[in-house]
Scaffold this active site. Structure first.
Site, PDB file in Angstrom:
ATOM      1  N   GLU A  38     -18.002 -22.195  30.783  1.00  0.00           N
ATOM      2  CA  GLU A  38     -16.767 -22.292  30.580  1.00  0.00           C
ATOM      3  C   GLU A  38     -16.059 -20.937  30.455  1.00  0.00           C
ATOM      4  O   GLU A  38     -16.484 -19.983  30.160  1.00  0.00           O
ATOM      5  CB  GLU A  38     -16.606 -22.772  28.966  1.00  0.00           C
ATOM      6  CG  GLU A  38     -14.915 -23.157  28.519  1.00  0.00           C
ATOM      7  CD  GLU A  38     -14.844 -23.194  27.255  1.00  0.00           C
ATOM      8  OE1 GLU A  38     -15.787 -22.793  26.215  1.00  0.00           O
ATOM      9  OE2 GLU A  38     -13.618 -23.683  27.003  1.00  0.00           O
ATOM     10  N   ARG A 263     -31.854 -21.575  23.665  1.00  0.00           N
ATOM     11  CA  ARG A 263     -31.088 -20.293  24.249  1.00  0.00           C
ATOM     12  C   ARG A 263     -31.767 -19.071  23.879  1.00  0.00           C
ATOM     13  O   ARG A 263     -32.648 -18.936  23.142  1.00  0.00           O
ATOM     14  CB  ARG A 263     -29.692 -20.244  23.714  1.00  0.00           C
ATOM     15  CG  ARG A 263     -29.510 -20.246  22.273  1.00  0.00           C
ATOM     16  CD  ARG A 263     -28.228 -19.831  21.915  1.00  0.00           C
ATOM     17  NE  ARG A 263     -27.152 -20.216  22.698  1.00  0.00           N
ATOM     18  CZ  ARG A 263     -26.110 -20.590  22.461  1.00  0.00           C
ATOM     19  NH1 ARG A 263     -25.863 -21.116  21.357  1.00  0.00           N
ATOM     20  NH2 ARG A 263     -25.271 -20.863  23.505  1.00  0.00           N
ATOM     21  N   LYS A 273     -20.512 -15.497  22.139  1.00  0.00           N
ATOM     22  CA  LYS A 273     -19.300 -15.175  22.864  1.00  0.00           C
ATOM     23  C   LYS A 273     -18.417 -14.600  21.798  1.00  0.00           C
ATOM     24  O   LYS A 273     -17.647 -14.047  22.058  1.00  0.00           O
ATOM     25  CB  LYS A 273     -18.811 -16.304  23.530  1.00  0.00           C
ATOM     26  CG  LYS A 273     -19.163 -16.622  24.752  1.00  0.00           C
ATOM     27  CD  LYS A 273     -18.534 -17.553  25.598  1.00  0.00           C
ATOM     28  CE  LYS A 273     -19.283 -18.075  26.829  1.00  0.00           C
ATOM     29  NZ  LYS A 273     -18.584 -19.356  27.439  1.00  0.00           N
TER      30      LYS A 273
END
Length: 565
Positions: A38, A263, A273
């Site tokens: 994204e 992850r 983020k």
RNA sequence: UACCCGGUGGUGUAAUCGGCAACACAGGAGGUUUUGGUCCUCCUAUUCCAGGUUCGAGUCCUGGCCGGGUAGCCA
């Protein structure tokens, strides 16, 4: 094709699935993956893991990997991020030919699929507010209840959805929801929202749309339209897989297989983020590409090679459970690559003047130095030598402790590629600080070998005082002082764990003259110190280096254990 | 407390049909060395627990314990 098995490499569980499918012909021998960021932030090393997985699998099985921007939320996404992501994936060494895609390019097709779902009686327009939707959803332990709008007629749904698209309703006033099961134990299946009304300008479609698909509705179709075979994502989407499957099957679309993996977590840093954005916005670092950041651009500016990051991603493996990788493994991978590839130079970070009393005052010499002992083809260079030099302050001790091999009063050491020198006098200022050393040299040891075979215990790096170039050097340490930065007292923020010594700036450094024309991002090994990289802040008159990582330092370990005892 | 996923040295992974638990990092000892780097040798240390199946279990079965995820109109 370099298929995993043929290279006799252990396959991780994802490659095992891909290999099995490849063999069975499930997808007609096709392998198609994608990396779907994204565009709402900069890529970090956790993304590198996903990038290397997706692009790596495609490469190994002779397939393709698309770069696709999952840009379904106009409120958070920006072109700046698109550009940085493209740059970073390229820099890592991957290529997608002409397969650069955007989820927003599929909005019309998704819209048609939504109409199809409405017509099938499997979707409806809901007038509940966000708060009401939450109430109706139930909880983890209590079933939800059905929306009062759930049983509108297909005609009414079609008309309302059309008017949603036409912009007749304000933001948040209505949604299109899938009609699944409000008592489903998986909350994602309790009539999930497919479209929300958002009168926002999208970075690519501008104001063409005022309804935007949610992730769950959009992502499967993005994969489906691109004929992806294996849709690889992180663990938090595991609970979404039943929905991914339901949507695709509900409209009878091509149906890729979603596979989830854990992850990456690294100690002494943060990877979300949100937190990285916070560090940037609060000025706690100097930007997304601050060399202390785990971002791809930060690592690049720090001096990491793309090869070292790719190798790191290979050795950490892939799995389905959360784990935290030791930052030391990343450093190992960086050293391993940089050791093979970096040109060696001499640089003195904390200079101490040395005067060779018996060396002629007006004499200059050019001595041969090896550029890279790991790579004979790198050749040699000349380094100038004269009567006055700089050595590292750490390389001299007036009262040397046990196991300190370097220079001390009366002791002889070798200057790399030059001569043996012996310290005969220590000059101090009024405060008792050492300001310079007087030494003698042995002319017979030119180049660094003693004809009589005598040994010295240490070899020091040095630069000629007359020829040295001034430089600034920025030393970096872990961004956080705590292994797990998220470990905080009750109401504290993770930023309390920031390492106050993560950056140390040295402005009085002396480097050898061959560095004069060094270009931004060029990497070097400063002998005996570490790997360094020219910072883009450098100007014609001022060289700035970033320390990528130190060399392994046996003496530092000895010092530490000496201090303890 | 519902559902889903998971648990192998200090860390990360491997053990592909149920058959000697291995590799890397970290740590330690030594050797080589004109970088206390690199390289080489060696050492330390592992299957969450309890039952069961089996000649044999990290692997299969049952029960437990522990960890993670999920209640956005974020992705």
């Amino acid at each position: 094709m370099t298929q995993g098995k043929e290279e006799n490499i252990k396959l991780d569980f994802i490659r095992q699935i891909v290999a099995d499918d490849f063999k069975s012909g499930k997808w007609g021998g096709r392998v198609a993956t994608r990396f779907p960021p994204e565009p709402n932030g900069y890529l970090h090393i956790g993304h590198a893991k996903s990038i290397c997985l997706n692009f790596g699998i495609a490469e190994e099985f002779g397939g393709t990997c698309n770069l696709r921007f999952d840009d379904t939320n106009p409120e958070k996404e920006e072109q700046e991020y698109v550009d940085s992501i493209i740059e970073d994936v390229h820099w890592l060494g991957w290529d997608w030919d002409d397969r650069l895609y955007f989820g927003s390019d599929y909005f019309e097709q998704m819209y048609q699929y939504a109409i199809q779902l409405i017509k099938a009686g499997k979707a409806y327009v809901c007038d509940l507010t966000a708060d009401e939707v939450r109430d109706y959803r139930g909880t983890l332990t209590k079933p939800g209840k059905e929306s009062p709008h759930r049983n509108r007629s297909i005609e009414e749904n079609l008309e309302l959805f059309e008017r949603m698209k036409a912009g007749e309703f304000p933001d948040g006033s209505r949604t299109l929801r899938a009609k699944i099961d409000m008592t489903h134990p998986n909350l994602n299946m309790r009539d999930p929202v497919m479209y929300r009304i958002l009168h926002a300008t999208h970075h690519r479609t501008a104001d063409l749309w005022c309804i935007y698909p949610t992730y769950d509705w959009a992502h499967g179709f993005e994969d489906s339209i691109e004929k992806i075979t294996h849709s690889i994502c992180t663990l938090e989407f595991e609970n979404h897989r039943p929905l991914y499957d339901w949507f695709l099957d509900a409209v009878g679309a091509y149906h890729p297989q979603q596979i989830e993996f854990a992850r990456l977590n690294l100690n002494y840093t943060v990877m979300s983020k949100r937190k990285l954005l916070q560090l940037v916005q609060q000025g706690l670092v100097k930007g997304w590409d601050d060399p202390r950041m785990p971002t791809i651009c930060g690592l690049r500016r720090r001096g990491c090679s793309p090869e070292s990051i790719r190798n790191f991603c290979k050795v950490i493996g892939v799995n389905k459970f959360n784990s935290t990788i030791d930052i030391a493994l990343l450093e190992h991978c960086i050293r391993e690559d940089l050791n093979k590839t970096s040109q060696r130079v001499m640089a003195v970070l904390r200079p101490l003047k040395v005067i060779i009393d018996n060396y002629p005052e007006d004499k200059n010499e050019e001595l041969d130095a090896i550029n890279n002992p790991e790579d004979a083809s790198a050749g040699t260079r000349k380094v100038p030598f004269c009567r006055e030099l700089y050595i590292e302050r750490d390389d001299f001790m007036e009262e040397p402790p046990k196991k300190f091999y370097r220079l001390a009063p009366g002791r002889e050491v070798r200057l790399r590629y030059a001569y043996f020198i012996t310290c005969i006098n220590v000059v101090k200022n009024a405060d008792g600080e050492i300001v310079e050393l007087h030494c003698t040299y042995d002319p017979a040891t030119r180049g660094g070998d003693a004809p009589d075979g005598r040994k010295v215990k240490a070899t020091l790096h040095w630069v000629s005082a007359k020829h040295a170039i001034d430089a600034e050097v920025r030393l970096y340490n872990n961004l956080f002082a705590k292994e797990n930065p998220d470990e905080v007292e009750n109401d504290q923020d993770f930023t309390v764990n920031l390492n106050p010594n993560s950056l140390e700036v040295l402005t009085d450094c002396k480097v050898e003259p061959s560095l004069k024309n060094a270009k931004p991002l060029q990497r070097f090994q400063f002998e005996r110190l570490g790997y360094f990289c020219v910072d883009p802040d450098s100007t014609d008159g001022k060289l700035i280096f970033n320390r990528t990582v130190t060399l392994k330092d046996e003496w530092a370990k000895i010092q530490q254990s000496q201090q303890k005892s």
